[in-house]
Scaffold this active site. Sequence first.
Site, mmCIF file in Angstrom:
data_model
loop_
_atom_site.group_PDB
_atom_site.id
_atom_site.type_symbol
_atom_site.label_atom_id
_atom_site.label_comp_id
_atom_site.label_asym_id
_atom_site.label_seq_id
_atom_site.Cartn_x
_atom_site.Cartn_y
_atom_site.Cartn_z
ATOM 1 C CD GLU A 66 8.480 13.348 11.838
ATOM 2 O OE1 GLU A 66 7.317 12.920 11.939
ATOM 3 O OE2 GLU A 66 9.419 12.665 11.400
ATOM 4 C CD GLU A 97 12.186 1.047 11.028
ATOM 5 O OE1 GLU A 97 12.505 1.973 11.793
ATOM 6 O OE2 GLU A 97 12.758 -0.054 11.034
ATOM 7 C CB CYS A 124 12.407 9.208 8.991
ATOM 8 S SG CYS A 124 13.442 7.971 8.209
ATOM 9 C CE LYS A 142 -2.805 3.307 1.473
ATOM 10 N NZ LYS A 142 -1.876 4.404 1.157
HETATM 11 P P1 NDP Z 1 1.529 8.545 7.329
HETATM 12 O O1 NDP Z 1 1.610 7.812 8.609
HETATM 13 O O2 NDP Z 1 0.514 9.624 7.191
HETATM 14 O O3 NDP Z 1 1.238 7.543 6.117
HETATM 15 C C1 NDP Z 1 2.048 6.415 5.859
HETATM 16 C C2 NDP Z 1 1.215 5.364 5.133
HETATM 17 O O4 NDP Z 1 0.207 4.864 6.010
HETATM 18 C C3 NDP Z 1 0.465 5.909 3.922
HETATM 19 O O5 NDP Z 1 0.453 4.922 2.910
HETATM 20 C C4 NDP Z 1 -0.902 6.168 4.496
HETATM 21 O O6 NDP Z 1 -1.923 6.234 3.536
HETATM 22 C C5 NDP Z 1 -1.081 4.968 5.384
HETATM 23 N N1 NDP Z 1 -2.095 5.154 6.408
HETATM 24 C C6 NDP Z 1 -2.617 6.299 6.891
HETATM 25 N N2 NDP Z 1 -3.534 6.039 7.854
HETATM 26 C C7 NDP Z 1 -3.595 4.693 7.985
HETATM 27 C C8 NDP Z 1 -4.335 3.805 8.828
HETATM 28 N N3 NDP Z 1 -5.201 4.241 9.746
HETATM 29 N N4 NDP Z 1 -4.126 2.489 8.694
HETATM 30 C C9 NDP Z 1 -3.230 2.016 7.807
HETATM 31 N N5 NDP Z 1 -2.501 2.800 6.979
HETATM 32 C C10 NDP Z 1 -2.671 4.125 7.072
HETATM 33 O O7 NDP Z 1 2.991 9.089 7.049
HETATM 34 P P2 NDP Z 1 3.444 10.089 5.898
HETATM 35 O O8 NDP Z 1 3.107 9.465 4.585
HETATM 36 O O9 NDP Z 1 2.961 11.448 6.224
HETATM 37 O O10 NDP Z 1 5.056 10.032 6.032
HETATM 38 C C11 NDP Z 1 5.800 10.868 6.859
HETATM 39 C C12 NDP Z 1 6.129 10.166 8.168
HETATM 40 O O11 NDP Z 1 6.885 8.985 7.925
HETATM 41 C C13 NDP Z 1 7.004 11.017 9.076
HETATM 42 O O12 NDP Z 1 6.501 10.949 10.388
HETATM 43 C C14 NDP Z 1 8.357 10.340 9.004
HETATM 44 O O13 NDP Z 1 9.184 10.538 10.127
HETATM 45 C C15 NDP Z 1 7.975 8.914 8.843
HETATM 46 N N6 NDP Z 1 9.088 8.137 8.292
HETATM 47 C C16 NDP Z 1 9.768 7.292 9.130
HETATM 48 C C17 NDP Z 1 10.872 6.592 8.660
HETATM 49 C C18 NDP Z 1 11.634 5.653 9.548
HETATM 50 O O14 NDP Z 1 12.410 4.857 9.032
HETATM 51 N N7 NDP Z 1 11.443 5.697 10.853
HETATM 52 C C19 NDP Z 1 11.335 6.754 7.268
HETATM 53 C C20 NDP Z 1 10.524 7.650 6.481
HETATM 54 C C21 NDP Z 1 9.442 8.326 6.997
HETATM 55 P P3 NDP Z 1 -2.260 7.638 2.850
HETATM 56 O O15 NDP Z 1 -2.016 7.399 1.437
HETATM 57 O O16 NDP Z 1 -3.678 7.927 3.180
HETATM 58 O O17 NDP Z 1 -1.371 8.689 3.422
#
Ligand code: NDP
Length: 490
Positions: A394, A261, A295, A187
């Site tokens: 963040e 992550e 991140c 996804k």
């Molecule tokens: P999100 O948590 O908003 O979204 C991540 C994914 O989860 C998307 O595909 C999103 O879909 C999906 N999603 C959203 N809600 C749900 C739910 N309730 N159940 C299941 N899936 C869901 O993150 P962002 O895309 O905004 O990415 C940025 C974040 O990612 C930052 O906090 C960053 O720090 C973190 N990150 C962490 C990393 C690590 O290695 N620790 C590396 C890279 C980023 P949708 O398409 O709707 O958004």
Amino acid sequence: MQTQTTEAKTEIKSIDCSHYINGKYAPSKNGKTFENINPATEEKLGVVAAGSKEEVDQAVSAARKALKGEWANLPLRKRSAIIRKIGDLILERKEELATLESLDTGKPLWLSNSVDIDRAAYNFHFFADFMTSVGNETYQQDDIAVHYAVRRPVGVVGLINPWNLPLLLMTWKLAPALAAGNTVVMKPSEVTPMTATVLAQICSDAGVPDGVVNMVHGFGETGAALTSHPDVDAIAFTGETVTGSEIMKSAAPTLKKLSFELGGKNPNIIFADTDLDDTIETTIKSSFINQGEVCLCGSRIYVERAIYDAFLERFVARTKELKVGNPFEETTNIGALVSEEHYKKVLRYLDIAKEEGATFLTGGTASEGFEKGFFVDPTIITGLGKDSRCVREEIFGPVVTVIPFDTEEEVLEQVNGTHYGLSASLWTSDIKRAHRVGGQIEAGMVWINTWFLRDLRTPFGGMKHSGIGREGGAHSFDFYSELTNITVKL
Ligand code: NDP
């Protein structure tokens, strides 16, 4: 005011994105789609199939069926060869994939080429090699018994990813999941769907059997349908901490294995005895690369007071040289933020900083001179205290706060005084201090005199609210496999 156009200088066209289920691209059953927008131009890149529970059910059922097929039982060297081939095909289609990634995310094309796509290919090459050396535990218990563990796939794994490094992060999960014999449902983020769509075809071209790799596009609800699905055995998720918490709740009734992550607010600690040239150049990268949308970016910079002014003078001067602009210009350092929603979030934080009494040494606003697009100038903030929201939360954009410190104890208290614990950088030429301070930082990864230097065998992940579990090498294998211990009485 002079304005800039930011159109893509490329022959490669953006694509419409369908789901990929059981070896075929497919629209949503109800025909629903949503628009994919180029964040640098605000033009429509194409349409994306909007998934619902129905498509998730189909994808999970295809993955479940494929679990009983040939994939997990292929001889190791054959499965490894297919996984290697996926990496080869990614490199063959590098120009196309890098272009799609930059169109989708707004990041500079040179960055997509040098980081995102190369690393995506290497994720497959690395795990194709690594999988052939994974062994299992064996214990001889006196003359009573021999114990040995056998590995099997976890089953159907949901891979849910964010928008900042779309192909790099998807492949970081997909490669070990396949290497360990699982079947998957991917996804991708709704705002960056294009490279994952191509990846599905690449997997098939490399010889992955139908049903092993599936993909459903859509919003958070699509992800939620995956995380609550009774036939999904595990979820590997990268994204925001609050989403991780939602997923945990949603996965709880079916007790799925989880790898998280999550977000970070990573400190960059600079002692006075550092090599300032190296520190400044690396800090420019760790602050602003990928528009600060990594991140691991170091968004809280702590500088020992003796060099605070000297550091700021040079850091500000270097930051002012950075060019914000068209992702398809080679000289661009910082492209567009990924979406209007995220752009507004970052600008909101800049307003909060103003309200909190910040001083902006650079940036602080949306970039001027663009007809369209979500551009924000690299921003250096001083004058905020440790309790400020911009220091604690963040922002995930090209925004850093700089704070002076006097002692190790004081800086460690501030560094560790947050819920996050993903990564940290530490700059000093005193080796004893490096080990002493480095070992006390509450983070999954600490870099000494460097940043983002990775070896894919090492544990990757965060502690506290930045994650659960580790990825990389054997850690990925442990997540994507189940162990059965077999005891033979002698
Ligand atoms: P999100 O948590 O908003 O979204 C991540 C994914 O989860 C998307 O595909 C999103 O879909 C999906 N999603 C959203 N809600 C749900 C739910 N309730 N159940 C299941 N899936 C869901 O993150 P962002 O895309 O905004 O990415 C940025 C974040 O990612 C930052 O906090 C960053 O720090 C973190 N990150 C962490 C990393 C690590 O290695 N620790 C590396 C890279 C980023 P949708 O398409 O709707 O958004």
